[in-house]
Design an enzyme around this catalytic site. Structure first.
Site, short mmCIF file in Angstrom:
data_model
loop_
_atom_site.label_atom_id
_atom_site.label_comp_id
_atom_site.label_asym_id
_atom_site.label_seq_id
_atom_site.Cartn_x
_atom_site.Cartn_y
_atom_site.Cartn_z
N SER A 73 0.81 -1.31 -0.02
CA SER A 73 -0.08 0.03 -0.18
C SER A 73 0.88 1.22 -0.06
O SER A 73 2.15 1.30 0.49
CB SER A 73 -0.83 -0.06 1.14
N1 SAH Z 1 0.01 -4.25 4.04
C1 SAH Z 1 0.58 -4.69 2.94
C2 SAH Z 1 -0.35 -4.62 1.99
C3 SAH Z 1 -1.33 -5.66 1.80
S1 SAH Z 1 -2.29 -5.69 0.25
C4 SAH Z 1 1.85 -4.20 2.66
O1 SAH Z 1 2.32 -3.41 3.64
O2 SAH Z 1 2.58 -4.84 2.02
C5 SAH Z 1 -3.57 -6.84 0.86
C6 SAH Z 1 -3.03 -8.20 1.33
O3 SAH Z 1 -4.50 -8.62 1.77
C7 SAH Z 1 -2.72 -8.94 0.08
O4 SAH Z 1 -1.23 -9.59 0.54
C8 SAH Z 1 -3.83 -10.22 0.32
O5 SAH Z 1 -3.32 -11.37 -0.20
C9 SAH Z 1 -4.34 -10.30 1.71
N2 SAH Z 1 -5.51 -10.74 2.05
C10 SAH Z 1 -6.45 -10.74 1.33
N3 SAH Z 1 -7.68 -11.40 1.93
C11 SAH Z 1 -7.27 -11.64 3.02
C12 SAH Z 1 -7.53 -12.63 4.14
N4 SAH Z 1 -8.80 -13.02 4.15
N5 SAH Z 1 -7.01 -12.78 5.21
C13 SAH Z 1 -5.65 -12.37 5.26
N6 SAH Z 1 -5.03 -11.69 3.99
C14 SAH Z 1 -5.64 -11.46 3.23
#
Ligand code: SAH
Length: 224
Positions: free
Chosen positions: A66
């Site tokens: 993000s």
């Molecule tokens: N905060 C992260 C950005 C993540 S993008 C960073 O700093 O890199 C959102 C993430 O949520 C993705 O990796 C995706 O795989 C995850 N995600 C989606 N649904 C999810 C769920 N039900 N439980 C855990 N992770 C999930």
């Protein structure tokens, strides 16, 4: 600084801190965390030169790391003092997990995709972050064994607030989640009350979907 990493990126991090500050982030602990955590260790090698731009970057597996100023806003809303037990849903690259490690006492993180969780573990280790427990699973279920949490931060977009996350938040605890449809969402702050959750809309955002039992069902993001 807890990461203990010595590198030559400090100047880039300082510039990123100024950009994030110019977008209205005032919490000094959050700004200090951004000045401390080596974001370049959490982005794919091929785009490392963009690690300190204030923008979302592709992580692989159709996911994104993000935008730092949006992460900073989410973290500022949690009002952490350094002692809290925090649950992060959607660890992705592990960068926000590392920021949380600077800001809270205990960090529990859940990531749905095993390949991203494995990379995040490596990045966290190379950044010297050890206050974190990261597992693969469906974060929409929360993590009952560690509840109640002082704060919960969801880094993926959901159509509604997953019930288990509300139940696992202590009274007075804070939750931040992007709520909306697949195309656009509103970053939403919830504060747990005896009766449920008081919510406030903060700003428009765009996140990848939260896929799981209490999130979006069936829709899959396009893969790289
Ligand atoms: N905060 C992260 C950005 C993540 S993008 C960073 O700093 O890199 C959102 C993430 O949520 C993705 O990796 C995706 O795989 C995850 N995600 C989606 N649904 C999810 C769920 N039900 N439980 C855990 N992770 C999930």
């Amino acid at each position: 600084m807890s990461t203990g990493v010595k590198d030559s990126f400090g100047g880039y991090r300082s510039s990123l801190v100024e950009v994030v500050r110019s977008k209205g982030i005032k919490d000094l602990a959050v700004l200090r965390a951004i000045a401390t955590v080596p974001r370049h260790l959490f982005v794919p090698e091929s785009i490392r030169h963009r690690a300190y731009d204030d923008c979302a970057l592709p992580l692989g597996s159709g996911q994104t790391i993000s935008q730092p100023s949006v992460q900073a806003r989410s973290l500022e809303l949690l009002q952490l003092t350094g002692r809290e037990k925090v649950l992060e849903i959607g660890a992705g690259s592990g960068y926000q997990t590392a920021l949380l490690a600077e800001l809270a006492g205990t960090v529990l993180a859940v990531e749905r995709l095993p390949e991203l969780a494995a990379k995040a573990q490596v990045s966290l280790r190379s950044a010297g972050v050890n206050k974190v427990t990261l597992v693969v699973g469906d974060g929409t279920l929360g993590w009952a064994a560690w509840a109640p949490f002082d704060a919960v931060v969801v880094a993926a977009a959901s159509p509604s607030i997953p019930d288990p996350l509300v139940r696992q938040l202590r009274i007075g605890g804070r939750l931040v989640i992007p709520l909306g449809n697949l195309g656009s969402q509103r970053l939403t702050l919830g504060i747990r009350t005896e009766e449920g959750l008081d919510t406030a809309v903060i700003e428009d955002v765009r996140f990848v979907p939260l896929l799981g039992q209490h999130g979006f069902h069936g829709e899959r993001p396009a893969h790289d």
